[in-house]
Each structure stands twice: as structure tokens, then as C-alpha cells.
Design a protein around this motif. Sequence first.
Motif, mmCIF file in Angstrom:
data_model
loop_
_atom_site.group_PDB
_atom_site.id
_atom_site.type_symbol
_atom_site.label_atom_id
_atom_site.label_comp_id
_atom_site.label_asym_id
_atom_site.label_seq_id
_atom_site.Cartn_x
_atom_site.Cartn_y
_atom_site.Cartn_z
ATOM 1 N N GLU A 119 0.833 -1.206 0.000
ATOM 2 C CA GLU A 119 0.000 0.000 0.000
ATOM 3 C C GLU A 119 0.872 1.263 0.000
ATOM 4 O O GLU A 119 0.639 2.191 -0.766
ATOM 5 C CB GLU A 119 -0.909 -0.014 1.228
ATOM 6 N N ARG A 120 1.880 1.298 0.836
ATOM 7 C CA ARG A 120 2.745 2.474 0.942
ATOM 8 C C ARG A 120 3.601 2.679 -0.308
ATOM 9 O O ARG A 120 3.942 3.804 -0.650
ATOM 10 C CB ARG A 120 3.635 2.370 2.175
ATOM 11 N N SER A 150 2.709 1.476 -3.337
ATOM 12 C CA SER A 150 1.809 1.387 -4.495
ATOM 13 C C SER A 150 2.203 0.247 -5.434
ATOM 14 O O SER A 150 2.289 0.406 -6.656
ATOM 15 C CB SER A 150 1.770 2.715 -5.269
#
Length: 55
Positions: A12-13, A15
Amino acid sequence: MASGWSNAELGERLSITLTTVKSHVSHILAKIGARARVQAVVFAHETRLVRPAAA
């Protein structure tokens, strides 16, 4: 990894997909001869790739 983030959090961080995170983690472990993430984190601290967070 050194911050203790899960694969999902890393993805998530950064991408990137979970599959890509797992691939990168596996390659890192193989390159440094580690069997577990914790060994990679110790390696990163011992070689000063990362520094401990300020308390």
C-alpha cells in the motif's frame, strides 16, 4: 520491513501489489542469505542501511 510493516502495508505504501512485495522480500532474503524477515532487519541495522527510530 525494518519498520515492522506487513506485506500488505508495504504494498500500500509503495503502491505495488502484494505479489510484487512478496517477490521483493524473497529476493532480499535470498541475496543476504536470510531465512526470515527478522534476519533481514537485523542485517539492515548492523550494516547501517537503516537507523533505529528515535524513542
